[in-house]
Design a protein around this motif. Structure first.
Motif, PDB file in Angstrom:
ATOM      1  N   ARG A 165       0.636  -1.384   0.006  1.00  0.00           N
ATOM      2  CA  ARG A 165       0.049   0.018  -0.056  1.00  0.00           C
ATOM      3  C   ARG A 165       0.930   1.315  -0.159  1.00  0.00           C
ATOM      4  N   GLY A 192       2.239   2.024  -3.267  1.00  0.00           N
ATOM      5  CA  GLY A 192       1.328   2.124  -4.363  1.00  0.00           C
ATOM      6  C   GLY A 192       0.986   1.314  -5.321  1.00  0.00           C
ATOM      7  N   PRO A 216      -0.777  -2.674  -6.509  1.00  0.00           N
ATOM      8  CA  PRO A 216      -2.215  -2.834  -6.287  1.00  0.00           C
ATOM      9  C   PRO A 216      -2.184  -4.184  -5.866  1.00  0.00           C
ATOM     10  N   ARG A 228      -5.135  -5.603  -3.380  1.00  0.00           N
ATOM     11  CA  ARG A 228      -5.570  -4.524  -2.370  1.00  0.00           C
ATOM     12  C   ARG A 228      -6.827  -4.400  -2.690  1.00  0.00           C
TER      13      ARG A 228
END
Length: 157
Positions: A109, A112, A114, A156
């Motif tokens: 996370r 960034g 996924p 995510r």
């Protein structure tokens, strides 16, 4: 490991990293018939590259100084975080390995990315129960040399 502190590994941790990985994977040598890849990795290079994160926890019974109870080896890729290794000392298993995987999710996370991807040997049946329980889905099974691997991913939310 419930109260473990997870931190980047330092060069002084390399012997502990090797010891944890060897202890966690040694039981599988006879089962799969070859030495698992993590046992042969260049731990010093992984630590120097900033890929290893260790979980410090007190000895069993809560006495004595904290020592490395588990670890993850993470490698950011362009479109995912590759979870290369998760290993826990046998005496610390069942005390919060999910926390190391939660750390990996938080790392993805923060970067960034996924999803997280990983694979496990098909003969490591225990992992095939753990990963789906934690939201990972099996996406492929592939044989590479002597290794029969099941690939997982977790996207995510």
């Amino acid at each position: 490991m419930t109260h473990a502190r997870i931190r980047p590994a330092a060069p002084a941790d390399v012997p502990a990293v090797k010891a944890v990985i060897d202890a966690a994977f040694a039981p599988y040598v006879a089962r799969i018939g070859v030495v698992p890849v993590p046992m042969e990795a260049d731990h010093a290079a992984n630590v120097a590259a900033g890929r290893v994160f260790v979980a410090d926890a007190p000895e069993a019974g809560g006495t004595g100084p904290a020592r490395v109870a588990g670890l993850v080896v993470l490698e950011p890729r362009a479109d995912h975080l590759y979870l290369d290794v998760v290993a826990v000392r046998p005496d610390a298993q069942g005390t919060g390995v999910g926390r190391l995987l939660e750390f990996a999710e938080n790392r993805a996370r923060a970067l960034g990315l996924p999803e997280i991807r990983l694979y496990t040997n098909a003969m490591m049946w225990e992992n095939q129960r753990i990963y789906p329980r934690l939201g990972y889905e099996a996406v492929e099974r592939r044989v590479s040399g002597p290794y029969d691997r099941i690939h997982y991913r977790k996207r995510r939310r």
